[in-house]
Design a protein around this motif. Structure first.
Motif, PDB file in Angstrom:
ATOM      1  N   ARG A  42       0.823  -1.219   0.000  1.00 24.80           N
ATOM      2  CA  ARG A  42       0.000   0.000   0.000  1.00 24.80           C
ATOM      3  C   ARG A  42       0.852   1.260   0.000  1.00 24.80           C
ATOM      4  NH1 ARG A  42      -4.535  -1.252  -1.877  1.00 24.80           N
ATOM      5  NH2 ARG A  42      -5.509   0.600  -0.930  1.00 24.80           N
ATOM      6  N   HIS A  43       2.148   1.116  -0.208  1.00 24.96           N
ATOM      7  CA  HIS A  43       3.048   2.274  -0.192  1.00 24.96           C
ATOM      8  C   HIS A  43       3.348   2.683  -1.628  1.00 24.96           C
ATOM      9  CE1 HIS A  43       5.593   4.675   2.573  1.00 24.96           C
ATOM     10  NE2 HIS A  43       6.193   4.979   1.440  1.00 24.96           N
ATOM     11  N   TYR A  94       5.279   5.148  -4.400  1.00 25.25           N
ATOM     12  CA  TYR A  94       6.424   6.004  -4.685  1.00 25.25           C
ATOM     13  C   TYR A  94       6.245   6.581  -6.094  1.00 25.25           C
ATOM     14  CZ  TYR A  94       8.481   3.309  -0.853  1.00 25.25           C
ATOM     15  OH  TYR A  94       8.716   2.695   0.360  1.00 25.25           O
ATOM     16  N   ASP A 136       6.569   9.937  -1.614  1.00 27.14           N
ATOM     17  CA  ASP A 136       6.039   8.653  -1.161  1.00 27.14           C
ATOM     18  C   ASP A 136       4.929   8.874  -0.153  1.00 27.14           C
ATOM     19  OD1 ASP A 136       7.409   7.825   1.782  1.00 27.14           O
ATOM     20  OD2 ASP A 136       8.484   9.351   0.642  1.00 27.14           O
ATOM     21  N   GLU A 169       1.398   6.572   1.904  1.00 27.30           N
ATOM     22  CA  GLU A 169       0.601   5.367   2.098  1.00 27.30           C
ATOM     23  C   GLU A 169      -0.780   5.582   1.483  1.00 27.30           C
ATOM     24  OE1 GLU A 169       1.248   2.422   3.431  1.00 27.30           O
ATOM     25  OE2 GLU A 169       3.331   2.857   4.003  1.00 27.30           O
ATOM     26  N   SER A 202      -6.547   3.431   6.733  1.00 30.35           N
ATOM     27  CA  SER A 202      -5.224   3.862   7.155  1.00 30.35           C
ATOM     28  C   SER A 202      -5.326   5.256   7.725  1.00 30.35           C
ATOM     29  CB  SER A 202      -4.271   3.866   5.950  1.00 30.35           C
ATOM     30  OG  SER A 202      -4.220   2.587   5.384  1.00 30.35           O
ATOM     31  N   GLN A 210      -2.967  11.119   6.182  1.00 31.06           N
ATOM     32  CA  GLN A 210      -1.628  11.667   6.137  1.00 31.06           C
ATOM     33  C   GLN A 210      -1.617  12.995   5.436  1.00 31.06           C
ATOM     34  OE1 GLN A 210       1.289   8.999   4.664  1.00 31.06           O
ATOM     35  NE2 GLN A 210       0.773   7.361   6.086  1.00 31.06           N
TER      36      GLN A 210
END
Length: 349
Positions: free
Chosen positions: A189-190, A192, A269, A271, A340, A343
């Motif tokens: 789930r990350h 870049y 980057d 999540e 999540s 962010q």
């Protein structure tokens, strides 16, 4: 500073013909893969299968076959086995005599972790650099020893090594073409996103278009300072150009301007959580005429393959004079998964 004699030598060696991005090189050895007035087809060099690696080191199988029709659009799509990710892509020569855009989509598993890679490569001065990136960039990235442990470092080093490898492969030729690269790499789930040049990647978060890359233009204050600190000059020649030649400040290739036009990517980057809806990656043939907000609005209304095709068609209708290529990636979040943490928008490095 770059003296006028040097600039003249760059122009003479490169081939004399300017386009909107830089120098459109002209040499006898390059065949025209697409010619205005003939039915649009992609030959072996351009019509390469989009492929999916089902596991690292495992067999390679074809993704959904490309659709190539008489109107000149090449498109296709793919959906992950778990149903949480799907993508569509569309590429169109447009008003240009030749096709210099390439794209790549790969899916694999490394150490049991799902990895998806999406890339847009927009060539200038020829197609060789963009084609080289399509063939080698993601392959090189997966071979990097720290790809899974320090993905950001691996991307940065792979971009620059692939640039050096391309320049070495072309050292005995008279070509000096270059290419952008805008890539999105999803590890679990990350996400870049790395960028060199003026292709662009945006993400839709709760319906809002958020750019994940900033175009590398010579008149961008930090880019201009970097170029001038290296002894280069930014000049106006129809638009702002490095050495009066190239209308972007970072690129793969472009040997004669390499001291100033680097292939070091800017990387973001983050999540992926339930607020993130879709990604759009595209060459500047789209972004020249389609604002980020319009791209998100258009892409949200269709399934990914139809959305990608619609975006290229809209860009052409709005007067884009360039090749147009885009990839649309949609996220389908499982309701059973916990959301999540929210962010902040990440900073570029």
């Amino acid at each position: 500073m770059v003296c006028s004699t040097y600039i003249r030598s760059v122009i003479v060696q490169a081939g004399h013909i300017f386009d909107k991005k830089g120098l459109q090189l002209s040499h006898l050895g390059r065949s025209l893969h697409t010619i205005i007035g003939l039915p649009y087809t992609w030959n072996r060099e351009f019509k390469t299968s989009r492929r999916m690696m089902v596991d690292s080191g495992g067999p390679v199988v074809d993704i959904v076959p490309e659709k190539d029709d008489d109107s000149g659009y090449v498109s296709g799509g793919w959906r992950s086995e778990d149903g949480e990710l799907s993508c569509g892509y569309s590429s169109f020569r447009g008003k240009r005599a030749t096709m210099e855009d390439f794209y790549d989509i790969k899916n694999t598993k490394i150490d049991g972790q799902a990895v998806c890679m999406f890339g847009i490569f927009d060539g200038h001065g020829g197609s060789r650099a963009a084609e080289y990136l399509k063939d080698h960039l993601f392959e090189n990235l997966m071979k990097h020893p720290q790809f899974m442990t320090d993905t950001k470092l691996a991307i940065s080093e792979t971009y620059q090594k692939t640039d050096a490898d391309f320049l070495d492969s072309e050292k005995d030729t008279y070509r000096d073409d270059g290419s952008t690269a805008s890539t999105a790499v999803l590890v679990g789930r990350h996400l870049y996103v790395a960028n060199v040049g003026d292709s662009r990647t945006i993400i839709s978060k709760a319906g809002k278009a958020i750019p994940l890359s900033e175009d590398h233009k010579p008149n961008r204050s930090d880019e201009r300072e970097r170029i001038e600190s290296a002894g280069g000059v930014v000049m106006w020649a129809g638009t702002w150009r490095v050495g009066g030649v190239l209308a972007m400040s970072r690129a793969f290739g472009n040997r004669m301007l390499k001291q100033f036009v680097v292939a070091e990517p800017e990387i973001q980057d983050l999540e992926i959580n339930k607020e993130f809806e879709l990604l759009v990656l595209a060459s500047d043939g789209l972004w020249d005429v389609v604002p980020n907000e319009d791209a998100v609005s258009l892409a949200q209304s269709e399934e990914p393959e139809k959305a990608a095709r619609k975006l290229t068609e809209v860009a052409f209708t709005r007067g884009s004079a360039d090749n147009i290529t885009c990839i649309v990636v949609k996220f389908f979040h499982s309701k059973a998964d916990p959301a999540s943490p929210q962010q902040d928008y990440p900073s570029m490095v």
